[in-house]
Write a protein that holds these residues in place. Sequence first.
Motif, PDB file in Angstrom:
ATOM      1  N   TYR A  36       0.850  -1.190   0.000  1.00 43.75           N
ATOM      2  CA  TYR A  36       0.000   0.000   0.000  1.00 43.75           C
ATOM      3  C   TYR A  36       0.885   1.239   0.000  1.00 43.75           C
ATOM      4  O   TYR A  36       2.107   1.173   0.221  1.00 43.75           O
ATOM      5  N   LEU A  37       0.270   2.391  -0.257  1.00 48.68           N
ATOM      6  CA  LEU A  37       0.964   3.667  -0.295  1.00 48.68           C
ATOM      7  C   LEU A  37       0.797   4.404   1.027  1.00 48.68           C
ATOM      8  O   LEU A  37      -0.206   4.231   1.725  1.00 48.68           O
ATOM      9  N   THR A  49      -5.961   4.224   1.867  1.00 48.57           N
ATOM     10  CA  THR A  49      -6.899   3.096   1.783  1.00 48.57           C
ATOM     11  C   THR A  49      -8.004   3.312   0.758  1.00 48.57           C
ATOM     12  O   THR A  49      -8.818   2.419   0.541  1.00 48.57           O
ATOM     13  N   ASP A  50      -8.045   4.480   0.137  1.00 53.26           N
ATOM     14  CA  ASP A  50      -9.118   4.830  -0.790  1.00 53.26           C
ATOM     15  C   ASP A  50      -9.002   3.997  -2.074  1.00 53.26           C
ATOM     16  O   ASP A  50      -8.012   4.087  -2.800  1.00 53.26           O
ATOM     17  N   GLU A  51     -10.032   3.199  -2.340  1.00 51.55           N
ATOM     18  CA  GLU A  51     -10.012   2.347  -3.529  1.00 51.55           C
ATOM     19  C   GLU A  51      -9.905   3.170  -4.807  1.00 51.55           C
ATOM     20  O   GLU A  51      -9.249   2.746  -5.768  1.00 51.55           O
ATOM     21  N   CYS A  74      -7.725  -5.207  -2.258  1.00 53.63           N
ATOM     22  CA  CYS A  74      -8.273  -6.159  -1.294  1.00 53.63           C
ATOM     23  C   CYS A  74      -8.786  -5.441  -0.051  1.00 53.63           C
ATOM     24  O   CYS A  74      -8.262  -5.636   1.044  1.00 53.63           O
ATOM     25  N   GLY A  75      -9.748  -4.578  -0.215  1.00 52.92           N
ATOM     26  CA  GLY A  75     -10.366  -3.925   0.936  1.00 52.92           C
ATOM     27  C   GLY A  75      -9.728  -2.618   1.336  1.00 52.92           C
ATOM     28  O   GLY A  75     -10.386  -1.582   1.390  1.00 52.92           O
TER      29      GLY A  75
END
Length: 456
Positions: free
Chosen positions: A301-302, A310-312, A340-341
Amino acid sequence: RGSDPEELALDGAKLFIDLLPAGKANISVILYGRDAVTIVSLTSVDSVSKKEIIKSTLVEEIRYRQNMTDYGAALDLAVNNLIEAGSQKAAILLFTDGKLYGGDVQEVENQLEGAINYCKGMGWPIYTIGLNFDGSVDRVSLEEISLGTDAGDPLITEEPRELSEFFSEIFKRYYKNIQPRETVEVKEGDAFYKIEIPQMVLETSIVINGVSADTVTTLMGPSGVVIEFDNVQYQKFGGKTYNVIKLIEPVSGEWSVQISGLDYSMDAISVQSLNVVDLPVVLEVPLDEIYIGKPALIETYLLYKGEKVTDEDYYNGADATVLVTNAATNEVESYPMTFCGSNLCADIIFEDFGEYIVKANIVTPYFERESGEAQILVTNHATEIKKQFGEVNLKVGAGDQFDLSDYFSDSDNNIVSYEALMSEQSAITAQIRRDVLYLDAGGQAGKVSVIVSAID
């Protein structure tokens, strides 16, 4: 001076300094000819005023040094400066208007080779720009430097006015900046440039090559309101052949720049935008043991300002992969990652045990980022004994057989072979064929121990 009477190479170097992100970069400047000298020691570019000081130093200190181009000495000095500063991540930009030429030929070549090898080992790219005004630039030498340090092809031109574009291209390479979505429209001598800026951008630089510093430019934000330049959040720089508009932490959306009073074709200028993002890629691998044939969850993740992204929507459109290198064979396999969520992930099944090096790569329409490396060890489940053979009675001259899958199990399903050993010579023979143990008694009675092993 003959190759660049308007000093446009100096203009390109000033553009490069203007593009550097405030507080995120250190810079040193070396001047070379017969020898090499540091005219700007390694210093942080942390403000507009600091950039102006560095550019003024360039103008004041630039000299043409005995018509020699000993860039071997220059690179040697650059490497030593970085070593003394304790730099771990760095890059070198070499500009030359001639072939490698200095005093002692062997020393010059040794310095060049030493600098290339050291930078390659440290992962420091050496980008090269050549002004081939009189045909003296040695393309092969510049290729050896750039390609030998994974910096890409050298940029070489006979036209000084192309140099500002070359310097901005090097900036784009180093920061792995991908051209954003943009459009240019021309109406009655004015050019209207539009760019879509994504979320979480620290800086956006809009570079207008082919215009002078006094060209009138108007900046408008996503709301359509004209933005005033304040040298803090909205900055403007210029040189003989370029304008730079820098936006600090801009809001996302469509921005536009109006370039006014153009009395020549748009073909004579170029406009591009360069985004600087501080989005480290975090890689997470399983802490538990990883076994052959079992899925291992790799996640990435970033981070933005230390917080997990966490923003899709931000990951949509990203081309994310995890690269797995077998440490024993150096073979590399790539696996796609999906959302994945709250992050990106991939389930990987390893077919062989051993050490692997894993890293993740994320490419979006605006930038490319790579994680650090993680080492994982894939192990093998031990074969288990399902039941014992116990005592086996054979009649003289008779035999028996045993399906070894009834006696051994392996959760990895990778039993390679079986082996049967007898404790002493006897009339009994033991053979294994196709995972079946065959025992045959000869013509003599007796007792013997048979040890059966499963090898995985």
